[in-house]
Write a protein that holds these residues in place. Sequence first.
Motif, PDB file in Angstrom:
ATOM      1  N   MET A 118      41.448  42.327  42.797  1.00 42.10           N
ATOM      2  CA  MET A 118      40.357  43.344  42.609  1.00 42.10           C
ATOM      3  C   MET A 118      39.733  42.975  41.219  1.00 42.10           C
ATOM      4  O   MET A 118      38.676  42.916  40.751  1.00 42.10           O
ATOM      5  CB  MET A 118      40.977  44.736  42.581  1.00 42.10           C
ATOM      6  N   GLU A 119      40.783  42.566  40.171  1.00 40.75           N
ATOM      7  CA  GLU A 119      40.279  42.181  38.836  1.00 40.75           C
ATOM      8  C   GLU A 119      39.257  40.939  38.646  1.00 40.75           C
ATOM      9  O   GLU A 119      38.401  40.926  38.156  1.00 40.75           O
ATOM     10  CB  GLU A 119      41.625  41.936  38.090  1.00 40.75           C
ATOM     11  N   GLU A 120      39.813  40.121  39.477  1.00 39.92           N
ATOM     12  CA  GLU A 120      38.703  38.851  39.789  1.00 39.92           C
ATOM     13  C   GLU A 120      37.508  39.185  40.365  1.00 39.92           C
ATOM     14  O   GLU A 120      36.276  38.867  39.931  1.00 39.92           O
ATOM     15  CB  GLU A 120      39.517  37.784  40.590  1.00 39.92           C
ATOM     16  N   SER A 138      31.216  34.921  25.844  1.00 36.15           N
ATOM     17  CA  SER A 138      30.051  34.321  26.289  1.00 36.15           C
ATOM     18  C   SER A 138      29.458  35.024  27.445  1.00 36.15           C
ATOM     19  O   SER A 138      28.128  34.741  27.904  1.00 36.15           O
ATOM     20  CB  SER A 138      30.073  33.080  26.799  1.00 36.15           C
ATOM     21  N   VAL A 139      30.299  36.174  27.822  1.00 37.74           N
ATOM     22  CA  VAL A 139      29.769  36.905  29.108  1.00 37.74           C
ATOM     23  C   VAL A 139      29.368  38.493  28.509  1.00 37.74           C
ATOM     24  O   VAL A 139      30.362  38.853  28.107  1.00 37.74           O
ATOM     25  CB  VAL A 139      30.803  36.778  30.152  1.00 37.74           C
ATOM     26  N   PRO A 140      28.281  38.877  28.945  1.00 38.02           N
ATOM     27  CA  PRO A 140      28.143  40.124  28.257  1.00 38.02           C
ATOM     28  C   PRO A 140      28.706  41.288  29.021  1.00 38.02           C
ATOM     29  O   PRO A 140      27.796  42.262  29.359  1.00 38.02           O
ATOM     30  CB  PRO A 140      26.585  40.172  27.993  1.00 38.02           C
ATOM     31  N   VAL A 141      29.897  41.103  29.193  1.00 38.99           N
ATOM     32  CA  VAL A 141      30.483  42.229  29.673  1.00 38.99           C
ATOM     33  C   VAL A 141      31.818  42.850  29.117  1.00 38.99           C
ATOM     34  O   VAL A 141      32.248  42.200  28.638  1.00 38.99           O
ATOM     35  CB  VAL A 141      31.224  41.774  31.227  1.00 38.99           C
ATOM     36  N   ILE A 190      31.575  40.739  40.112  1.00 33.30           N
ATOM     37  CA  ILE A 190      30.607  41.838  40.097  1.00 33.30           C
ATOM     38  C   ILE A 190      29.766  41.993  38.899  1.00 33.30           C
ATOM     39  O   ILE A 190      28.773  42.049  38.632  1.00 33.30           O
ATOM     40  CB  ILE A 190      31.203  43.188  40.866  1.00 33.30           C
ATOM     41  N   ALA A 191      30.684  42.390  37.876  1.00 34.24           N
ATOM     42  CA  ALA A 191      30.093  42.636  36.496  1.00 34.24           C
ATOM     43  C   ALA A 191      29.258  41.576  35.970  1.00 34.24           C
ATOM     44  O   ALA A 191      28.227  41.674  35.285  1.00 34.24           O
ATOM     45  CB  ALA A 191      31.249  43.206  35.502  1.00 34.24           C
ATOM     46  N   ARG A 192      29.804  40.107  36.053  1.00 36.15           N
ATOM     47  CA  ARG A 192      28.951  39.259  35.740  1.00 36.15           C
ATOM     48  C   ARG A 192      27.714  39.270  36.153  1.00 36.15           C
ATOM     49  O   ARG A 192      26.779  38.934  35.746  1.00 36.15           O
ATOM     50  CB  ARG A 192      29.591  37.808  35.848  1.00 36.15           C
ATOM     51  N   GLY A 193      27.600  39.211  37.606  1.00 34.70           N
ATOM     52  CA  GLY A 193      26.189  39.420  38.288  1.00 34.70           C
ATOM     53  C   GLY A 193      25.536  40.368  37.928  1.00 34.70           C
ATOM     54  O   GLY A 193      24.203  40.165  37.616  1.00 34.70           O
TER      55      GLY A 193
END
Length: 289
Positions: free
Chosen positions: A217-219, A30-33, A224-227
């Motif tokens: 960091m992973e979280e 559901s997240v385009p990352v 960041i990537a979601r944003g």
Amino acid sequence: MAEDDVTGAAAEAELKKGFETLEVVQPDPSVPVHYIYLNRPAQRNALTPAFFTDLPRALALLDRLPSARAIVLAARGPHFCAGIDLSTLAATSSPRSADRAAASELLRRRIIALQATISAVERCRKPVVAAIHGACIGGGVDLVAACDIRCCDEGAFFAVKEVDLALAADLGSLQRLPSIVGYGNAADMALTGRGVPAAEAKAMGLVTRVFPSRAAMEEGVAAIARGLAEKSTVAMMGTKAVMLRSRDLTVDQGLEYVATWNSAMLMSRDLEEALRAQLEKRKPNFSRL
């Protein structure tokens, strides 16, 4: 089915075939990352000839995939990257030819081909976020220097080690680092080959964020990537393209370039949607590219 859908479907099918040195995953459909993991943990993710084929292929496929609006470059195992595999370096630096000029030209072509793999990271239209832990050495620094955003945990360290192998780094560190950390810091790293810890890397601008642990960091990188993925792909691509081009131009030339770019791209559906969403106080629904 629309042509764009066919292209995306074909890219997705190719990604499922897998890679020798990488793992490409979308943790949440559901997240385009999408995540690209360096995946030779037993070898500290040293870069082999297969890597230099795998990475540009993976990036090209994700570049075409509408469900990939942002990319995270990370690594499996205790270290991000130990640099170029020494056997790869030996093979690259020893072209077989009795003609010295021919051998030099062959070596030059090999180096340019390796450079193209690293440059594929910054040429990818989607934003690429590096998540760095443990050692990031030699070719690993080349790789992260080509990313758009660099994050690490407190245990990470960086080293441009080529000088200790009696050669000049030739995959991009000497070209990209000065504009990232300044000429003096880049010269310090490249000439001494010393390890630069996370806190110093943050102070010089090599990374923009340091997290207290790998899990944090992973979280943080995921957030960041979601944003980034929530923003207009048109705007992301344009911002990245203009910044990269302007890096090598004067201010006036850069302004001329962005004026030309926006004269073609400003009249987008995404701009209309962004303005409407602001007025309606809701999240925008941007185009899939």
